[in-house]
Design a protein around this motif. Structure first.
Motif, short mmCIF file in Angstrom:
data_model
loop_
_atom_site.label_atom_id
_atom_site.label_comp_id
_atom_site.label_asym_id
_atom_site.label_seq_id
_atom_site.Cartn_x
_atom_site.Cartn_y
_atom_site.Cartn_z
N ARG A 221 -5.51 -1.04 4.19
CA ARG A 221 -5.09 -0.56 5.50
C ARG A 221 -5.32 -1.60 6.59
NH1 ARG A 221 -7.63 4.19 3.10
NH2 ARG A 221 -6.20 5.97 3.13
N ASP A 246 -1.36 7.01 7.92
CA ASP A 246 -1.21 7.81 6.71
C ASP A 246 -0.69 9.20 7.05
OD1 ASP A 246 -2.46 5.61 5.60
OD2 ASP A 246 -4.39 6.61 5.31
N ASP A 266 0.12 3.78 4.82
CA ASP A 266 0.58 2.54 5.45
C ASP A 266 2.03 2.69 5.92
OD1 ASP A 266 0.32 -0.03 6.44
OD2 ASP A 266 0.91 -0.99 4.57
#
Length: 767
Positions: A221, A246, A266
């Motif tokens: 991330r 997310d 993502d």
């Protein structure tokens, strides 16, 4: 290339989005020249302002005001912080970051952890304690139990707190960071609602279990900074993208390390990357390139996005609840974004067209991290400095900008501000008492920070006497304000007391988003004794499009205990959702190491190779093969030791250790015609950089799918021509690549060919 704190993100001022150029008419050119000259003359100097003077240069949205909370000498170069239950700020000071354009002294042990406190409750810090010193570029901090997690690359430490003094140091992870420079290393240490600690620029999560630390694989991330919303979903960004995030709970969907991307994670939340500075911003790394600055020398798109914050403070009013704020230190501003749920998909847009929530005309105002405070205010960490770009990617253009306006000094400044409603008076932080009953009440507090901290304190103090009340809280059906119920569920999970019937109670809630969160908590209760009860609860939910992806993500936990039942549920999901990207990826996640068998199952049921799950399986299988080949590069490391090291430090963080690129960051190097082709062209790219869009083996990569530009390293004094030849030779022969190596003479030849050039190439130029 991306990362967090402005340093990271800030630092990341080098990887910018490229936009379409305006028509090149003479009239337009003359206007551009006139405007640019006027702006350069007006802002030729960049004076260093004291904190009160700099505050006067900040403009904020109508209805708000900005207050100075702390400034040097109370705080210097703040990059990250957290609040404790007393309302005190634990701040990391990164004193060693870029002392000059060469980064001289970056390895000095001058970083600190300090505790700042407002003892007389007037809103201004009046007490400073040094908890820990002699750190090298510390970057992230988290409070847990009676200690502090501190990230000091490459290690992650847990330091016991002995009366506000550092006690015993325990090594949690000696590889918290692996490779990468200061701009591209993990950070964040967000203690999320699900009781795990998550990071940006990382695929690891951490959790304290008694005296042990658990380390698990999770989704990769972002770059610098990470935040959560009221449902515990994570949001982040990279330097050139406004907001990523997310759709699903962070603990799900990361069971198969062979999946490079998993749908629902993502994702591009706010694709609009436009920024609106209120002053010229020529001091960005690629400011000389068309489209980077407008006619008035203002930055057009994000180039150092960092420190995102989903605001949950409850002080700003309903219109601001759940808004996502993003810092852009290169443009001296903070952006506001509006987020909205549409099913399980989160969408977002900028709150304003043509202006920002907060911006400054002081060039040294460098907001890098944003936080919700225990008073509901939004807190801003301002590094207050001129240099924000790391030396690795520093262009000659920016070096000249720094020199012309003397941006190197000072190095010991730093400010912390808070934003509150203009009409608010005497805004005070909520302090959390060490009282179980009162902590239980605070799980329903309108300020999300207070709810988070109350949950953490109940868990840290092991207040299991609250279990009956917490269970009773799960029975309440509250649609409009479900947050207390959600925190009660995760508090039970953190205490190790969550039971399957607790989750079943939440699954009956009328709020569909709470039901999805209940599924996220299921892994904690899937035991050999309860697996059949769990199946009984979740199997009917597969018929709901909203809940089917989360049901599919639970398959790996069921598979371990009841393979037959998991296989039956997988088949049902496959037949119903073969063209659903979220369910398809969840099914692939359940088949780690058995992807070929799943492909055969899919093909035997439906031979249509255009099925989405079929195509995504083929991609994963190819990635697995590439990763296998990547492990065969040990001989290359011996042949090109310096090249391998530079690759790991500079290239790997965006292109991946297997050379296959990283989503939202960079395209693949493996099997790229640019890498394997003309050695002089690849040398030119590494020396000067390449701006997108770029076609790699038939696929066009452009922002926001990847960063709009790869910076060159040819002007970095740290790398010799032999070094650059080695790293190119390493890349040209790694993975599935096989091409002629380069020599220092090859690099010198390309330098001579493009003598005097500063800007990067476009793909068209290199053709």
């Amino acid at each position: 290339m991306k990362n967090w704190l402005l340093s990271y993100s800030l630092l990341a001022a080098g990887a910018i989005c490229i936009i379409s150029c305006q028509p090149n008419t003479s009239e337009k050119k003359d206007k551009h020249q006139t405007d640019s000259l006027a702006m350069r003359e007006k802002f030729a100097e960049s004076p260093v302002l004291d904190a009160k003077a700099s505050l006067e240069h900040i403009q904020v949205e109508e209805g708000f005001k900005v207050q100075l909370v702390a400034a040097e000498p109370q705080v210097s170069v703040p990059v990250a912080m957290t609040f404790d239950e007393k309302g005190r700020m634990w701040v990391l000071e990164m004193m060693g970051y870029m002392p000059d354009t060469s980064g001289t002294g970056e390895d000095m042990r001058n970083g600190k952890v300090v505790i700042l406190e407002d003892t007389n409750k007037d809103g201004v810090v009046d007490s400073r304690k040094e908890f820990m010193d002699s750190l090298v570029l510390p970057r992230a901090i988290c409070l847990i139990e009676n200690g502090v997690l501190i990230a000091e690359p490459p290690k992650l430490w847990y330091v016991e707190n002995n009366g506000d003094h550092a006690g015993k140091k325990i090594l949690v992870d000696d590889k918290y960071t692996e490779g990468g420079n200061v701009e591209h290393q993990p950070n964040g240490l967000l203690r999320a609602m699900d009781n795990w600690i998550y990071n940006a620029k990382s695929d690891k999560r951490y959790r304290k279990a008694g005296n042990k630390w658990l380390i698990e694989h999770t989704h990769f991330r972002g770059q610098w900074g990470i935040t959560q919303d009221n449902y515990g979903r994570l949001f982040y960004n990279n330097n050139s993208e406004n907001l990523l995030g997310d759709y699903f709970s962070p603990g799900l969907g990361a069971n198969n390390t062979a999946q490079r991307t998993v749908a629902g994670f993502d994702e591009h939340i706010v694709p609009d990357n436009r920024v609106y500075p209120i002053r010229p911003t020529p001091g960005v790394n690629r400011g000389y390139m068309k489209g980077v600055l407008d006619d008035s020398l203002r930055l057009v798109n994000f180039t150092a996005a960092c420190g995102p914050l989903v605001y949950r403070g409850g002080l700003f009013g309903e219109a601001y609840d759940g808004n996502a704020f993003v810092a852009e230190p290169s443009a001296n501003l903070i952006k506001r974004n509006l987020l909205q749920d549409s099913g399980y998909i989160v969408t977002g847009k900028q709150a304003y067209a043509g202006h920002e929530f907060l911006a400054s005309t002081d060039e040294r105002f460098r907001p890098v991290s944003l936080y919700t405070g225990p008073d509901g205010a939004m807190y801003i960490l301002d590094m207050y400095r001129g240099i924000i770009q790391h030396k690795t990617y520093l262009t000659p253009y920016l070096k000249n900008e720094i020199k012309s306006r003397n941006l190197t000094q000072p190095l010991n400044c730093g400010r912390i501000y808070r934003v509150i409603p203009a009409k608010a008076n005497n805004v005070q932080p909520v302090t959390l008492p060490d009282d179980p009953a009162k902590l239980l009440e605070l799980l329903d507090h309108p300020n999300g920070w207070v709810r988070d901290r109350a949950q953490q304190m109940i868990i840290d103090h092991h207040y299991t006497t609250l279990v009956p009340q917490l269970r009773a809280r799960l029975q309440q059906d509250t649609i409009k304000q479900p947050w207390g119920l959600l925190h009660a569920m995760w508090t039970l999970e953190g205490l190790g007391q969550l039971q399957v019937e607790d989750v079943a109670a939440v699954l009956k809630n009328k709020n569909p988003y709470l039901r999805v969160q209940a599924l996220a908590a299921m892994p904690a209760v899937i035991t050999p004794q309860q697996v059949n009860r769990v199946l009984q609860l979740i199997t009917p939910l597969q018929q709901s499009v909203l809940q089917a992806p989360s049901v599919a993500m639970l398959l790996p936990y069921i598979q371990r205990l009841n393979a037959a039942a998991a296989g039956q549920l997988q088949t049902q999901l496959l037949h119903a959702y073969a063209n659903d990207r979220y369910v398809a990826d969840a099914l692939i996640g359940n088949n780690a190491g058995h992807e070929q068998q799943l492909l055969e199952q899919v093909s035997s049921w439906n031979a249509d190779t255009t099925l989405l799950i079929h195509k995504r399986l083929q991609k994963v299988l190819k990635d697995i093969d590439n990763k296998r080949k990547a492990k065969l590069n040990e001989g290359l490391v011996k042949a090109y030791p310096r090249g391998a090291k530079i690759f790991k430090t500079v290239c790997q963080t965006c292109h991946g250790d297997d050379g296959n690129g990283i989503q939202s960051l960079a395209p693949p190097l493996n099997e790229s015609q640019w890498v394997k082709g003309d050695k002089h062209k690849v040398a030119a790219i590494v020396l000067f950089g390449l701006s997108g869009p770029v076609n790699v083996n038939g696929k066009v990569y452009k922002a926001p799918e990847v960063s709009g530009e790869m910076p060159g390293i040819g002007s970095n004094d740290e790398f010799s021509d032999s070094d650059i030849a080695e790293v190119i030779s390493f890349i040209r022969n790694a993975w599935s690549n096989k091409a002629e190596p380069l020599t220092a003479q090859d690099i010198q030849k390309v330098r001579q060919q493009y003598k005097g050039r500063e800007k990067g190439f476009t793909a068209e130029e290199l053709k």
